[in-house]
Design a protein around this motif. Structure first.
Motif, short mmCIF file in Angstrom:
data_model
loop_
_atom_site.label_atom_id
_atom_site.label_comp_id
_atom_site.label_asym_id
_atom_site.label_seq_id
_atom_site.Cartn_x
_atom_site.Cartn_y
_atom_site.Cartn_z
N ALA A 116 0.84 -1.20 0.00
CA ALA A 116 0.00 0.00 0.00
C ALA A 116 0.87 1.24 0.00
N PRO A 117 0.32 2.41 -0.37
CA PRO A 117 1.09 3.66 -0.30
C PRO A 117 1.50 3.95 1.15
N THR A 118 2.54 4.75 1.30
CA THR A 118 3.03 5.09 2.63
C THR A 118 1.92 5.72 3.48
N ALA A 119 1.99 5.47 4.77
CA ALA A 119 0.99 6.01 5.69
C ALA A 119 1.24 7.47 6.02
N HIS A 120 2.42 7.97 5.67
CA HIS A 120 2.79 9.34 6.06
C HIS A 120 2.39 10.34 4.98
N THR A 121 1.85 11.45 5.43
CA THR A 121 1.53 12.57 4.55
C THR A 121 2.16 13.83 5.12
N PRO A 122 2.96 14.55 4.33
CA PRO A 122 3.57 15.79 4.88
C PRO A 122 2.52 16.81 5.26
N VAL A 123 2.78 17.53 6.33
CA VAL A 123 1.88 18.59 6.80
C VAL A 123 2.53 19.93 6.49
N THR A 124 1.76 20.84 5.93
CA THR A 124 2.29 22.16 5.59
C THR A 124 1.32 23.24 6.06
N GLY A 125 1.73 24.47 5.92
CA GLY A 125 0.85 25.61 6.19
C GLY A 125 0.47 25.75 7.64
N PRO A 126 -0.72 26.28 7.89
CA PRO A 126 -1.16 26.55 9.27
C PRO A 126 -1.15 25.31 10.16
N GLU A 127 -1.48 24.15 9.57
CA GLU A 127 -1.52 22.94 10.37
C GLU A 127 -0.13 22.60 10.93
N LEU A 128 0.88 22.83 10.11
CA LEU A 128 2.26 22.58 10.56
C LEU A 128 2.64 23.53 11.69
N TRP A 129 2.31 24.81 11.53
CA TRP A 129 2.67 25.80 12.54
C TRP A 129 1.89 25.60 13.83
N LYS A 130 0.64 25.12 13.70
CA LYS A 130 -0.12 24.79 14.91
C LYS A 130 0.56 23.67 15.67
N GLY A 131 1.03 22.67 14.94
CA GLY A 131 1.72 21.56 15.59
C GLY A 131 3.02 22.00 16.25
N LYS A 132 3.78 22.84 15.54
CA LYS A 132 5.04 23.32 16.11
C LYS A 132 4.79 24.19 17.34
N ALA A 133 3.73 25.01 17.28
CA ALA A 133 3.40 25.85 18.43
C ALA A 133 3.00 24.98 19.62
N TRP A 134 2.27 23.90 19.33
CA TRP A 134 1.88 22.99 20.41
C TRP A 134 3.10 22.36 21.06
N VAL A 135 3.97 21.82 20.26
CA VAL A 135 5.18 21.17 20.78
C VAL A 135 6.03 22.17 21.56
N ALA A 136 6.13 23.39 21.05
CA ALA A 136 6.92 24.42 21.74
C ALA A 136 6.28 24.76 23.09
N ALA A 137 4.96 24.86 23.13
CA ALA A 137 4.27 25.17 24.38
C ALA A 137 4.48 24.06 25.41
N VAL A 138 4.42 22.83 24.94
CA VAL A 138 4.66 21.70 25.85
C VAL A 138 6.10 21.73 26.37
N ALA A 139 7.04 22.06 25.49
CA ALA A 139 8.45 22.13 25.91
C ALA A 139 8.65 23.20 26.98
N VAL A 140 8.03 24.36 26.75
CA VAL A 140 8.14 25.43 27.75
C VAL A 140 7.52 24.99 29.07
N SER A 141 6.36 24.34 28.98
CA SER A 141 5.70 23.87 30.19
C SER A 141 6.55 22.84 30.92
#
Length: 731
Positions: free
Chosen positions: A288-313
C-alpha cells in the motif's frame, strides 16, 4: 438633553470608565503571572495524563455483530469504505515489528539503536502525550525510515468514549505528530487491543468509525507479552511466528522497564533475518502507499506551536519542581534556625544576672513624627507621659491638615514639644526631630503607636554596651480582634519578633521597626541621619548602622502597641511599600557584600539572609500552594494533604513557641490554617507586584493609612477623646 449636557455626561462617564480601567492595573501583572503559571501546570498535567485521562478498561462483550470475515481474517482492518470492511494478512516471510505507548526517553533510543544496527524497520504506535513531550524521538523515527501510527492522545479505552472524544483523541495525536515530525499518518491502533478476533460488539463500532475517518486499524497476531517482563527467552519465543508465516509482532518501547525487550531484540533481529524474514513497514508489507503525509501551512505551525508550548511547560515545571524542593529545604532550615537561635537568645537575655552593661538612667528624647494623626496622637502622647524613664517628647507635625499639632498643644503636658514643618515626609520629620533633640539617646516611634510605662526604659538599656548603636523594640498588634488583625498578630509575633531574635544572635538585624526603635545620636550623625533614598527608611538606617560598624540588638521587653491596617486595601498599601522599600534598601547597600572589617559580617551574613528570606523565599514560596492546589485536583490527593498538613504542623510549632516566648495567648493561633490559605497569598501577590515595580523602574509614593485611635497599651489610662469621624487617605 442639550448637546453641552450630553458632552458633560460623556466626559463624566469617560472619567468613571477610566477609573474602572485603572483600578485593576495593580493586580494585572501578578494575575497574569499566576494565570500563566497555572496554565503551564495544566498543560503539564494534560500531557502527563493527569488531566482528562480515562483509565477505565471495559470487560469483554459478545461479538454477534462483528462480521465473520473480520473475526476470521487478518490483523489489519480496512473499514474506510462503508459497509465493505476488509481484514488483511501480512505476507509470508514478512515481520512487522510494532512498538506501543512510546516514545520513551530511556528505552525508545535503545530500541532505535538496535533496529539501526540490524537494518530493520518497524512501526511505532505513539501516544500524543509522549510524542508532545519527546518530539525529537518521533523525528528520529521518521528520519531513520520507520513508520508512525496513532495510539490516541491519552490512551483511553475508546469503547467507553463518545465520538467527539474519539475525534479529539485522534486530532490531538495528529497535532503532536505534525509538531514533532511534520507529518500525518493513516495508521491507528486502539489502546488495550489485542488480536482482531477479540473484537466484540462494543469495540467493532469504534473500529468502523475509525475507518470512516480514513484510518487503517492495525491489531497484532503475535504478542511478545514483553510488558509482563517474562525474560528474554520467553519474549523471543512468543514473538517468533510459526514456520514462514508473516506476522505483526507486538512489543513496547515505553510503560516501564523495557530492558528485556531491548535484550530480546539483540537476538531476535539477527535470528529472524537468518531464517529469511525481513522487517518492514506495515504499508510496504501490504503493498500500500506510505501512511505518512507531509503537513504544511497553518496545520504545521499549529503543531510546532503545540510542541513548543509543551516544551516550555515541561522546562518550567521542572524548574518549579526543583524550586519547590529548594523551598521545602529552606522552610525547614529557616524554622530550625529560628527555633534554635531564638531559644539561645531568650535564654541569654532572660538570665537573672544578664546585663548589657551599666544601667542606663540618662534622659531620652522620644520623637513622634505625625501627619494627620488626630485619631491617635492623644493616646500616643499620654502613653509616653506614663513612662517610668525620664524623657522629653517631640511631636514633629509634618504639615498636618487635621489639627494634629493643635491637639498636642491643647494637652498642656510637661516635657512635650511640638515642632511644625511643611509637609516633607517622614525621614525629614525625623531628621528635624533629631536636630531639636536635647539628649544623646533618641527613641523613635510612629504617631499611631502607644508605649507601655516600661517601654522606653527597656529600650535604652542595651546602650550600656558602647558598641550598640541601635535597638529594635517588640512591636505588637493592638487591634487583633478582627480576622485580619489576628493574622497580622501572628505575623508580628512569629514572622517579625522571632526573626529579630535570630538576627540578633547572628548580629545582622535588618530592620529597626519604625513603631519602636532607639538610636545613639552619634551613630545617627555618622551615617547621615534618616535617608529619603528608599521607602523603608527604618531598614535603610539599620543597614547603614551595620556598615558603620555598630551593633544592632533586640530588646524583647520594650513593647509597643501599634494599630495594624484593618482592611485588605490598607494592608496591601502598607506591605507594598514595605516590600518595595526593602528591595530598595538591599540594592542601596549591596556593596556591603564585598566590604571588610566590622561591616563585612552584615554583608556576608545579613544581606544574603535578608535577600533570601525576605525577598527571594517569599517570592518562591507560593509554589507550595500552587502544587498543593494542583495535587488536590489532579495529583495524589491524600499524599498532598498529608504533606501540606506536615508543613502546617511545623509552622504551628514555631508559632506556638514564638507565642510562648512573647507570653501571648494561644487562642489567636486558631486562625493559623486560614492565614496560610488566604493571608499568605495576599502577601505573595504584594511581593510579586513589588518585584515587577522594581524591575520595570516604577516608583511608589508614601501612602497614608486610615486610623481609628482604638489602640491603647495594656494598663494605660484611657484617652478622654475618641475620634469618630473618618479621614480621607493621603497619598
Amino acid at each position: 438633553m442639550a448637546s453641552s449636557d450630553r458632552r458633560t455626561a460623556r466626559q463624566a462617564a469617560g472619567k468613571r470608565s477610566a477609573v474602572r480601567r485603572r483600578m485593576p492595573m495593580r493586580y494585572l501583572l501578578p494575575s497574569l503571572f499566576l494565570v500563566a503559571l497555572l496554565a503551564m501546570l495544566m498543560l503539564r498535567g494534560y500531557v502527563h495524563s493527569e488531566i482528562l485521562a480515562d483509565h477505565r478498561v471495559r470487560p469483554p462483550a459478545s461479538s454477534g455483530q462483528v462480521p465473520e470475515q473480520i473475526l476470521g481474517g487478518g490483523p489489519v482492518i480496512d473499514a474506510r469504505v462503508p459497509g465493505a470492511p476488509k481484514a488483511l494478512r501480512i505476507p509470508d516471510k514478512n515481520l512487522v515489528l510494532t512498538f506501543d505507548d512510546g516514545p520513551d526517553p530511556v528505552w525508545t533510543p535503545k530500541v532505535l539503536d538496535k533496529l539501526k544496527e540490524y537494518d530493520a524497520h518497524a512501526v511505532f504506535f505513539v501516544t500524543g502525550t509522549m510524542a508532545s513531550r519527546h518530539p525529537e524521538l518521533v523525528e528520529r523515527m521518521v528520519a531513520e525510515g520507520h513508520e508512525i501510527g496513532l495510539h490516541t492522545f491519552n490512551h483511553p479505552d475508546l469503547a467507553l468514549q463518545t465520538q467527539s472524544r474519539i475525534d479529539w483523541e485522534l486530532s490531538q495525536n495528529q497535532l503532536a505528530l505534525a509538531g514533532a515530525a511534520g507529518i500525518r499518518t493513516s495508521l491507528f491502533r486502539p489502546p488495550y487491543s489485542s488480536f482482531s478476533d477479540a473484537l466484540d460488539d462494543k469495540s467493532w463500532p469504534v473500529t468502523e468509525y475509525i475507518g470512516s475517518r480514513g484510518y487503517i486499524t492495525a491489531f497484532n497476531d503475535t504478542d511478545s507479552e514483553d510488558w509482563k517482563r517474562p525474560g528474554v527467552d520467553a519474549i523471543i519465543k512468543r514473538a517468533t511466528p510459526q514456520g514462514t508465516k508473516g506476522s505483526i509482532v507486538l512489543m513496547h518501547d515505553s510503560g516501564g522497564d523495557r530492558s528485556q525487550t531491548v535484550a530480546a531484540l539483540d537476538r531476535f533481529l539477527p535470528d529472524m533475518k537468518q531464517r529469511g524474514y525481513r522487517f518492514t513497514h506495515l504499508t510496504e508489507a501490504l503493498g500500500a502507499p506510505t501512511a505518512h503525509t507531509p503537513v504544511t501551512g497553518p496545520e504545521l505551525w499549529k503543531g510546532k506551536a503545540w510542541v513548543a508550548a509543551v516544551a516550555v511547560s515541561e522546562e518550567t515545571t521542572s524548574v518549579l519542581t526543583v524550586g519547590l524542593a529548594l523551598i521545602g529545604g529552606l522552610v525547614l532550615a529557616r524554622f530550625g534556625l529560628m527555633l534554635v537561635l531564638s531559644f539561645g537568645h531568650a535564654r541569654k537575655v532572660r538570665r537573672r544576672r544578664f546585663r548589657w552593661g551599666p544601667a542606663v538612667t540618662e534622659p531620652v528624647t522620644v520623637l513622634v513624627p505625625a501627619y494627620n494623626e488626630k485619631e491617635c496622637i492623644e493616646n500616643t502622647v499620654r502613653s509616653l507621659m506614663e513612662s517610668d524613664h525620664p524623657i522629653e517628647v517631640i511631636v514633629i507635625d509634618d504639615g498636618s491638615t487635621d489639627g494634629t499639632a493643635d491637639l498636642v498643644d491643647d494637652m498642656w503636658l510637661p516635657n512635650v514639644r511640638v515642632v511644625r514643618q511643611v509637609n516633607s515626609g517622614k525621614p525629614e520629620a525625623l531628621n528635624n526631630g533629631i536636630r531639636n533633640a536635647r539628649h544623646d539617646l533618641i527613641v523613635m516611634m510612629d504617631g499611631d503607636t502607644v508605649f507601655e510605662p516600661s517601654t522606653v526604659r527597656e529600650l535604652v538599656q542595651p546602650f550600656g554596651d558602647p558598641r550598640v548603636g541601635a535597638v529594635a523594640g517588640n512591636a505588637k498588634v493592638g487591634n487583633r480582634d478582627t480576622l485580619i488583625g489576628a493574622w497580622q498578630h501572628i505575623e508580628y509575633v512569629m514572622g517579625f519578633n522571632l526573626d529579630r531574635r535570630m538576627y540578633d544572635v547572628l548580629r545582622c538585624m535588618p530592620t529597626i521597626p519604625g513603631a519602636v526603635g532607639a538610636f545613639r545620636r552619634q551613630a545617627l550623625e555618622r551615617v547621615g541621619g534618616m535617608s529619603e533614598d528608599t521607602l523603608a527608611e527604618d531598614t535603610d538606617i539599620t543597614m547603614a548602622m551595620h556598615r558603620d560598624g555598630w551593633r544592632v540588638v533586640y530588646a524583647e521587653r520594650a513593647r509597643a502597641w501599634t494599630e495594624a491596617p484593618e482592611s485588605v486595601q490598607q494592608l496591601w498599601s502598607q506591605r507594598y511599600r514595605w516590600s518595595y522599600g526593602t528591595m530598595q534598601a538591599i540594592w542601596k547597600h549591596r556593596r556591603a557584600v564585598i566590604e571588610s572589617g566590622p561591616s563585612g559580617r552584615f554583608g556576608r551574613v545579613g544581606l544574603p539572609l535578608v535577600s533570601l528570606f525576605m525577598v527571594l523565599f517569599p517570592l518562591l514560596a507560593p509554589l507550595i500552594d500552587v502544587f498543593l492546589l494542583y495535587g488536590l485536583v489532579f495529583g495524589p490527593t491524600q499524599k498532598t494533604i498529608v504533606a501540606w498538613l506536615a508543613v502546617l504542623a511545623i509552622q504551628a510549632v514555631c508559632a506556638a513557641y514564638a507565642f510562648r516566648l512573647d507570653k501571648e495567648r494561644m487562642v489567636h493561633l486558631i486562625s493559623l490554617p486560614l492565614q496560610q490559605l488566604l493571608y499568605r497569598q495576599l502577601m505573595y501577590v504584594v511581593l510579586l507586584q513589588s518585584w515587577i515595580t522594581a524591575l520595570t523602574g516604577g516608583r511608589l509614593r508614601w501612602q497614608k493609612l486610615r486610623r481609628t485611635g482604638a489602640v491603647e497599651a495594656p494598663g494605660s489610662i484611657p484617652s478622654p477623646r475618641k475620634a469618630s469621624e473618618e479621614r480621607w487617605p493621603v497619598a
